[in-house]
Design an enzyme around this catalytic site. Structure first.
Site, PDB file in Angstrom:
ATOM      1  N   GLU A 187      39.299  17.126  50.014  1.00  0.00           N
ATOM      2  CA  GLU A 187      39.504  15.986  49.186  1.00  0.00           C
ATOM      3  C   GLU A 187      39.620  16.043  47.973  1.00  0.00           C
ATOM      4  O   GLU A 187      38.828  16.177  47.163  1.00  0.00           O
ATOM      5  CB  GLU A 187      38.033  15.046  49.773  1.00  0.00           C
ATOM      6  CG  GLU A 187      37.811  14.829  51.044  1.00  0.00           C
ATOM      7  CD  GLU A 187      36.933  13.484  51.025  1.00  0.00           C
ATOM      8  OE1 GLU A 187      37.250  12.448  51.778  1.00  0.00           O
ATOM      9  OE2 GLU A 187      36.087  13.258  50.161  1.00  0.00           O
ATOM     10  N   LYS A 241      30.619   4.926  53.139  1.00  0.00           N
ATOM     11  CA  LYS A 241      29.828   4.772  51.739  1.00  0.00           C
ATOM     12  C   LYS A 241      28.896   3.464  51.639  1.00  0.00           C
ATOM     13  O   LYS A 241      28.071   3.444  52.554  1.00  0.00           O
ATOM     14  CB  LYS A 241      30.925   4.676  50.517  1.00  0.00           C
ATOM     15  CG  LYS A 241      32.126   5.622  50.889  1.00  0.00           C
ATOM     16  CD  LYS A 241      32.854   5.712  49.956  1.00  0.00           C
ATOM     17  CE  LYS A 241      34.094   6.912  50.012  1.00  0.00           C
ATOM     18  NZ  LYS A 241      35.180   7.277  48.938  1.00  0.00           N
ATOM     19  N   HIS A 280      30.229  15.752  48.641  1.00  0.00           N
ATOM     20  CA  HIS A 280      31.271  14.540  48.655  1.00  0.00           C
ATOM     21  C   HIS A 280      31.417  14.678  47.143  1.00  0.00           C
ATOM     22  O   HIS A 280      30.284  14.767  46.411  1.00  0.00           O
ATOM     23  CB  HIS A 280      30.816  13.414  49.122  1.00  0.00           C
ATOM     24  CG  HIS A 280      31.930  12.341  49.237  1.00  0.00           C
ATOM     25  ND1 HIS A 280      32.437  11.704  47.916  1.00  0.00           N
ATOM     26  CD2 HIS A 280      32.890  11.891  50.065  1.00  0.00           C
ATOM     27  CE1 HIS A 280      33.224  11.001  48.260  1.00  0.00           C
ATOM     28  NE2 HIS A 280      33.774  11.140  49.679  1.00  0.00           N
ATOM     29  N   GLU A 302      31.487  12.006  45.259  1.00  0.00           N
ATOM     30  CA  GLU A 302      30.407  10.931  44.712  1.00  0.00           C
ATOM     31  C   GLU A 302      28.973  11.258  44.610  1.00  0.00           C
ATOM     32  O   GLU A 302      28.446  10.588  44.260  1.00  0.00           O
ATOM     33  CB  GLU A 302      30.774   9.812  45.588  1.00  0.00           C
ATOM     34  CG  GLU A 302      32.147   9.168  45.257  1.00  0.00           C
ATOM     35  CD  GLU A 302      32.717   8.427  46.347  1.00  0.00           C
ATOM     36  OE1 GLU A 302      31.939   7.943  47.160  1.00  0.00           O
ATOM     37  OE2 GLU A 302      33.976   8.035  46.188  1.00  0.00           O
ATOM     38  N   ASN A 329      33.808   7.395  56.565  1.00  0.00           N
ATOM     39  CA  ASN A 329      32.753   7.332  55.754  1.00  0.00           C
ATOM     40  C   ASN A 329      32.558   5.919  55.160  1.00  0.00           C
ATOM     41  O   ASN A 329      33.623   5.701  54.129  1.00  0.00           O
ATOM     42  CB  ASN A 329      33.112   8.635  54.415  1.00  0.00           C
ATOM     43  CG  ASN A 329      32.250   8.578  53.467  1.00  0.00           C
ATOM     44  OD1 ASN A 329      30.993   8.078  53.544  1.00  0.00           O
ATOM     45  ND2 ASN A 329      32.471   9.212  52.411  1.00  0.00           N
ATOM     46  N   SER A 373      42.363   8.667  50.532  1.00  0.00           N
ATOM     47  CA  SER A 373      43.379   7.426  50.949  1.00  0.00           C
ATOM     48  C   SER A 373      44.285   7.822  52.188  1.00  0.00           C
ATOM     49  O   SER A 373      45.455   7.445  52.212  1.00  0.00           O
ATOM     50  CB  SER A 373      44.583   7.526  49.577  1.00  0.00           C
ATOM     51  OG  SER A 373      43.935   7.193  48.413  1.00  0.00           O
ATOM     52  N   GLY A 405      39.977   6.969  47.084  1.00  0.00           N
ATOM     53  CA  GLY A 405      39.221   5.580  46.883  1.00  0.00           C
ATOM     54  C   GLY A 405      40.777   4.741  46.877  1.00  0.00           C
ATOM     55  O   GLY A 405      41.736   4.900  46.699  1.00  0.00           O
TER      56      GLY A 405
HETATM   57  P1  PGA Z   1      39.357   7.068  50.601  1.00  0.00           P
HETATM   58  O1  PGA Z   1      37.718   8.083  50.616  1.00  0.00           O
HETATM   59  O2  PGA Z   1      39.562   7.167  52.016  1.00  0.00           O
HETATM   60  O3  PGA Z   1      38.717   5.789  50.110  1.00  0.00           O
HETATM   61  O4  PGA Z   1      40.006   7.717  49.645  1.00  0.00           O
HETATM   62  C1  PGA Z   1      37.735   9.067  51.194  1.00  0.00           C
HETATM   63  C2  PGA Z   1      36.471   9.785  50.891  1.00  0.00           C
HETATM   64  O5  PGA Z   1      35.837   9.428  49.682  1.00  0.00           O
HETATM   65  O6  PGA Z   1      35.843  10.694  51.820  1.00  0.00           O
END
Ligand code: PGA
Length: 257
Positions: free
Chosen positions: A168, A10, A91, A93, A8, A216, A174
Site C-alpha cells: 500500500e 477503519k 498499516h 495509519e 478495511n 484507492s 484515502g
Molecule cells: P483506501 O484505503 O482504499 O481508502 O485508499 C486503503 C487502506 O488504507 O487500507
C-alpha cells in the site's frame, strides 16, 4: 488460488446497526462467490455481533501482549475469540509517525513482535508495507525492503502459510489521494516483495505468499490490478464503505480468476 478481497472499514461506521446494514448485502453476495475469499475488518467492537455465517472477519490492529495490566488494549487471542481470523498489522495509519511533536504508533520492532504473537495465536496476518513517496531512483524500494526484513524477522518458514503482504503506497491511500498506483508498477513491486521474501525463507515459500494491492481501490481499477498487476487480492478502504461498490469489486474479482 482464490483472490483475497479485504475490506478495511477503519473508524466506521458509528453504530452497530449501520455495521449490520453495511455487511448484510456483502454477506449475501460473498457466500455465492466461488473464486473469492471475502474478509471484512470492522472496528473490533463489532466483531462478535457480525461474525457468523460464511463471511470471514479480521481486526485492524492489536496490542502486543495476550493479557495483563494494559488499560484499553485488545490482544490477539481476544480478537480471535471475538470472531477475527485475520489481523491487519503495520498499516500506515498505525505505524510510527510524528504527531503533535511526538512519535505515535508502531515501530518496525513493535510490528515484528505483534506479527509473531498473532501468528502464534491462530490469526492470519495481513502485513502492510509501502513508501511515503515514489522517487524516480528506486530509493523507495529500500524502504519496502527494510520494512519487510524488520517486520518479518525470526518468522519461521511454515508460519508464512498464514502471512499475507499488502503493498500500500501511502500516497495512494484515502479518499483524498490523487490516484491509485498503476497495475504495471504494482506488478513490479510485488516481484520485488517476493524477491525480498525469498531471501528470508526461500523462493518456494515466497511464490506462495499472497501479495495484495491497497490504495484507492475501486470498481474501476480493481480489474487492472488483478489481471495486469497479477495481484492475489485487494485491500479496500473507503470504497468498502459503500456495499454496492464493494460488491462490484467482489464480482470483478470472481470474474477474473
Ligand atoms: P483506501 O484505503 O482504499 O481508502 O485508499 C486503503 C487502506 O488504507 O487500507
Amino acid at each position: 488460488m482464490k483472490k483475497l478481497i479485504v475490506a478495511n472499514w477503519k473508524l466506521n461506521p458509528e453504530t452497530p446497526r449501520e455495521a449490520r446494514e453495511l455487511s448484510a448485502p456483502i454477506r449475501r453476495v460473498a457466500a455465492k462467490l466461488k473464486k473469492v475469499t471475502t474478509v471484512i475488518c470492522p472496528p473490533a467492537v463489532y466483531l462478535q455481533g457480525l461474525s457468523s455465517g460464511r463471511l470471514l472477519f479480521g481486526a485492524q490492529d492489536c496490542f502486543g501482549e495476550i493479557s495483563g495490566a494494559f488499560t484499553g488494549k485488545l490482544g490477539p487471542t481476544m480478537l480471535y475469540h471475538g470472531g477475527a481470523r485475520y489481523l491487519i498489522l503495520g498499516h500506515s495509519e498505525t505505524r510510527a509517525r510524528l504527531s503533535g511533536g511526538q512519535v505515535a504508533g508502531d515501530t518496525d520492532l513493535m510490528i515484528n513482535h505483534k506479527v509473531r504473537l498473532a501468528l502464534k495465536n491462530k490469526l492470519k496476518v495481513i502485513l502492510c508495507v509501502g513508501e511515503h513517496e515514489r522517487d524516480h531512483h528506486g530509493e523507495y524500494l529500500k524502504i519496502i525492503k527494510a520494512q519487510l526484513e524488520a517486520d518479518l524477522k525470526n518468522i519461521q518458514r511454515k508460519q508464512f502459510d498464514n502471512l499475507i503482504i499488502a503493498y500500500e503506497p501511502l500516497w495512494a491511500i484515502g479518499a483524498s489521494a490523487k490516484a491509485a498506483d498503476t497495475p504495471e508498477a504494482f506488478h513490479h513491486q510485488s516481484l520485488f516483495i517476493r524477491k525480498v521474501i525469498s531471501r528470508l525463507v526461500g523462493k518456494e515459500q515466497a511464490m506462495k505468499t499472497p501479495v495484495l494491492y491497497g490504495g484507492s481501490v475501486n470498481s474501476k481499477n480493481a480489474a487492472g490490478f488483478l489481471t495486469e498487476g497479477e495481484a492475489d487480492g485487494l485491500l479496500v478502504g473507503h470504497a468498502s464503505l459503500n456495499p454496492f461498490e464493494f460488491i462490484k469489486i467482489l464480482k470483478i474479482a470472481d470474474d477474473q480468476t
